[in-house]
Design a protein around this motif. Structure first.
Motif, PDB file in Angstrom:
ATOM      1  N   TYR A 113     -19.573 -90.001 100.491  1.00 10.92           N
ATOM      2  CA  TYR A 113     -18.532 -90.055 101.526  1.00 10.92           C
ATOM      3  C   TYR A 113     -18.281 -88.704 102.197  1.00 10.92           C
ATOM      4  N   ASN A 114     -18.928 -87.645 101.695  1.00 13.10           N
ATOM      5  CA  ASN A 114     -18.805 -86.322 102.330  1.00 13.10           C
ATOM      6  C   ASN A 114     -19.707 -86.304 103.564  1.00 13.10           C
ATOM      7  N   LEU A 115     -19.402 -87.170 104.474  1.00 14.17           N
ATOM      8  CA  LEU A 115     -20.248 -87.494 105.631  1.00 14.17           C
ATOM      9  C   LEU A 115     -20.150 -86.422 106.721  1.00 14.17           C
ATOM     10  N   LYS A 116     -21.301 -86.062 107.290  1.00 16.91           N
ATOM     11  CA  LYS A 116     -21.304 -85.249 108.502  1.00 16.91           C
ATOM     12  C   LYS A 116     -21.450 -86.185 109.694  1.00 16.91           C
ATOM     13  N   ILE A 117     -20.485 -86.142 110.593  1.00 11.57           N
ATOM     14  CA  ILE A 117     -20.522 -87.011 111.763  1.00 11.57           C
ATOM     15  C   ILE A 117     -21.472 -86.395 112.774  1.00 11.57           C
ATOM     16  N   THR A 118     -22.585 -87.087 113.011  1.00 13.87           N
ATOM     17  CA  THR A 118     -23.644 -86.553 113.869  1.00 13.87           C
ATOM     18  C   THR A 118     -23.836 -87.387 115.124  1.00 13.87           C
ATOM     19  N   THR A 119     -23.828 -88.707 114.966  1.00 18.01           N
ATOM     20  CA  THR A 119     -23.960 -89.611 116.109  1.00 18.01           C
ATOM     21  C   THR A 119     -22.760 -90.558 116.133  1.00 18.01           C
ATOM     22  N   LYS A 120     -22.617 -91.282 117.243  1.00 16.25           N
ATOM     23  CA  LYS A 120     -21.486 -92.205 117.349  1.00 16.25           C
ATOM     24  C   LYS A 120     -21.582 -93.348 116.342  1.00 16.25           C
ATOM     25  N   ASP A 121     -22.793 -93.653 115.884  1.00 12.59           N
ATOM     26  CA  ASP A 121     -22.938 -94.679 114.857  1.00 12.59           C
ATOM     27  C   ASP A 121     -22.196 -94.288 113.586  1.00 12.59           C
ATOM     28  N   ASP A 122     -22.088 -92.988 113.337  1.00  9.87           N
ATOM     29  CA  ASP A 122     -21.400 -92.510 112.138  1.00  9.87           C
ATOM     30  C   ASP A 122     -19.904 -92.798 112.169  1.00  9.87           C
ATOM     31  N   LEU A 123     -19.359 -93.055 113.352  1.00 12.21           N
ATOM     32  CA  LEU A 123     -17.914 -93.266 113.464  1.00 12.21           C
ATOM     33  C   LEU A 123     -17.461 -94.533 112.743  1.00 12.21           C
ATOM     34  N   HIS A 124     -18.329 -95.544 112.673  1.00  6.88           N
ATOM     35  CA  HIS A 124     -17.964 -96.777 111.969  1.00  6.88           C
ATOM     36  C   HIS A 124     -17.769 -96.493 110.477  1.00  6.88           C
ATOM     37  N   ILE A 125     -18.686 -95.710 109.913  1.00  8.41           N
ATOM     38  CA  ILE A 125     -18.561 -95.335 108.507  1.00  8.41           C
ATOM     39  C   ILE A 125     -17.364 -94.410 108.321  1.00  8.41           C
ATOM     40  N   ALA A 126     -17.173 -93.499 109.277  1.00  6.06           N
ATOM     41  CA  ALA A 126     -16.060 -92.545 109.188  1.00  6.06           C
ATOM     42  C   ALA A 126     -14.711 -93.253 109.185  1.00  6.06           C
ATOM     43  N   ASP A 127     -14.579 -94.298 109.980  1.00  2.92           N
ATOM     44  CA  ASP A 127     -13.327 -95.063 109.997  1.00  2.92           C
ATOM     45  C   ASP A 127     -13.050 -95.672 108.622  1.00  2.92           C
ATOM     46  N   TYR A 128     -14.092 -96.208 108.001  1.00  5.09           N
ATOM     47  CA  TYR A 128     -13.921 -96.792 106.668  1.00  5.09           C
ATOM     48  C   TYR A 128     -13.503 -95.726 105.659  1.00  5.09           C
ATOM     49  N   ILE A 129     -14.194 -94.586 105.684  1.00  2.00           N
ATOM     50  CA  ILE A 129     -13.880 -93.517 104.732  1.00  2.00           C
ATOM     51  C   ILE A 129     -12.457 -93.025 104.941  1.00  2.00           C
ATOM     52  N   LEU A 130     -12.075 -92.827 106.198  1.00  2.00           N
ATOM     53  CA  LEU A 130     -10.720 -92.346 106.495  1.00  2.00           C
ATOM     54  C   LEU A 130      -9.662 -93.291 105.945  1.00  2.00           C
ATOM     55  N   ASN A 131      -9.876 -94.579 106.124  1.00  2.00           N
ATOM     56  CA  ASN A 131      -8.895 -95.573 105.680  1.00  2.00           C
ATOM     57  C   ASN A 131      -8.900 -95.783 104.172  1.00  2.00           C
ATOM     58  N   ASN A 132      -9.939 -95.310 103.497  1.00  2.00           N
ATOM     59  CA  ASN A 132     -10.039 -95.500 102.046  1.00  2.00           C
ATOM     60  C   ASN A 132     -10.249 -94.185 101.299  1.00  2.00           C
ATOM     61  N   PHE A 133      -9.910 -93.074 101.943  1.00  2.00           N
ATOM     62  CA  PHE A 133     -10.238 -91.767 101.390  1.00  2.00           C
ATOM     63  C   PHE A 133      -9.598 -91.526 100.035  1.00  2.00           C
ATOM     64  N   ASP A 134      -8.340 -91.888  99.887  1.00  2.00           N
ATOM     65  CA  ASP A 134      -7.648 -91.650  98.612  1.00  2.00           C
ATOM     66  C   ASP A 134      -8.336 -92.368  97.461  1.00  2.00           C
ATOM     67  N   MET A 135      -8.802 -93.590  97.715  1.00  2.00           N
ATOM     68  CA  MET A 135      -9.506 -94.346  96.678  1.00  2.00           C
ATOM     69  C   MET A 135     -10.868 -93.718  96.377  1.00  2.00           C
ATOM     70  N   LEU A 136     -11.612 -93.368  97.418  1.00  2.00           N
ATOM     71  CA  LEU A 136     -12.951 -92.810  97.232  1.00  2.00           C
ATOM     72  C   LEU A 136     -12.908 -91.441  96.563  1.00  2.00           C
ATOM     73  N   ALA A 137     -11.911 -90.630  96.941  1.00  2.00           N
ATOM     74  CA  ALA A 137     -11.834 -89.259  96.452  1.00  2.00           C
ATOM     75  C   ALA A 137     -11.006 -89.125  95.178  1.00  2.00           C
ATOM     76  N   GLY A 138     -10.506 -90.250  94.676  1.00  2.00           N
ATOM     77  CA  GLY A 138      -9.749 -90.230  93.445  1.00  2.00           C
ATOM     78  C   GLY A 138      -8.420 -89.498  93.548  1.00  2.00           C
ATOM     79  N   VAL A 139      -7.820 -89.565  94.735  1.00  2.00           N
ATOM     80  CA  VAL A 139      -6.532 -88.881  94.944  1.00  2.00           C
ATOM     81  C   VAL A 139      -5.407 -89.680  94.316  1.00  2.00           C
TER      82      VAL A 139
END
Length: 229
Positions: free
Chosen positions: A203-229
């Motif tokens: 999930y430590n994604l580098k946003i490079t193309t606009k296609d990455d934004l779909h994954i980025a939206d998911y990570i942003l909305n689930n960051f606390d769960m993914l990062a164990g916050v």
């Protein structure tokens, strides 16, 4: 105890991002991508945070930095290539070590950061990355040359942490020789220095193309769960 400076190269124009807006300023969840990147770095114990950027973007970056709440920062003019931007910032750094993190990599977690920080003084350089899961092959144009042992391959992420004096010496030589590098670890590798490695996370994604934004939206909305916050 060793001191640390942080460098965030944010001078890229995002040619692969296909947008009139530079990708570090593209809105994600109502905030610029750079906002989240700086937010993840806000609580790192450092002497200063140096942002390398085009001078035309300085006022915009100042607004983002102030919103994040970072007080001790320096704006450094970007160069033609990423390596030039990093070198300019490196000349302004005062820490014994420097932590370099991509401006368009907004999902750095404490888990990853702690791994990088744990033993970085044991090496001239320390990077993080994820191991390759798929079968990897070396190609020549459209032909397969050979299959590569994926156990020896990683996909490199940031942050990367370096002894400042060693990196500055290597980068100075790289600049003077006109050698092109795609990350700062290459500068140390070029001169035979040892670089350590720790695991990053997908999930430590580098946003490079606009296609990455779909994954980025998911990570942003689930960051606390993914990062164990």
């Amino acid at each position: 105890m060793s001191s640390l400076s942080i460098i965030v190269p944010a001078g890229g124009v995002g040619s692969r991002f296909s947008s009139e807006e530079k990708k570090q300023f593209y809105q994600l969840g109502g905030k610029p991508i750079l906002y989240y990147t700086l937010l993840r770095l806000k609580n790192v114990d450092s002497l200063e945070l140096i942002i390398g950027a085009a001078e035309e973007d300085f006022s915009r970056i100042e607004e983002i930095v102030e919103e994040v709440g970072i007080k001790n920062y320096i704006l450094s003019p970007s160069g033609r290539e990423r390596q030039d931007t990093v070198y300019n910032a490196l000349l302004r750094a005062s820490g014994d070590y420097v932590l370099i993190h991509d401006a368009a990599r907004p999902f750095l977690s404490k888990i990853i950061l702690d791994r990088c920080m744990e033993n970085y003084v044991d090496y001239p350089g320390m990077i993080c990355g994820v191991r390759v899961k798929d079968t990897a092959k070396l190609i020549n144009d459209d032909r397969i040359e050979q299959t590569i042992d994926r156990k020896r391959l990683i996909l490199v992420h940031t942050p990367q942490i370096f002894n400042r004096k060693i990196l500055l010496k290597c980068m100075s030589e790289i600049v003077s020789r006109g050698v092109h590098i795609t990350d700062e670890a290459m500068a140390l590798e070029y001169f035979g220095y040892e670089v350590g490695f720790v695991e990053s996370e997908w999930y430590n994604l580098k946003i490079t193309t606009k296609d990455d934004l779909h994954i980025a939206d998911y990570i942003l909305n689930n960051f606390d769960m993914l990062a164990g916050v």
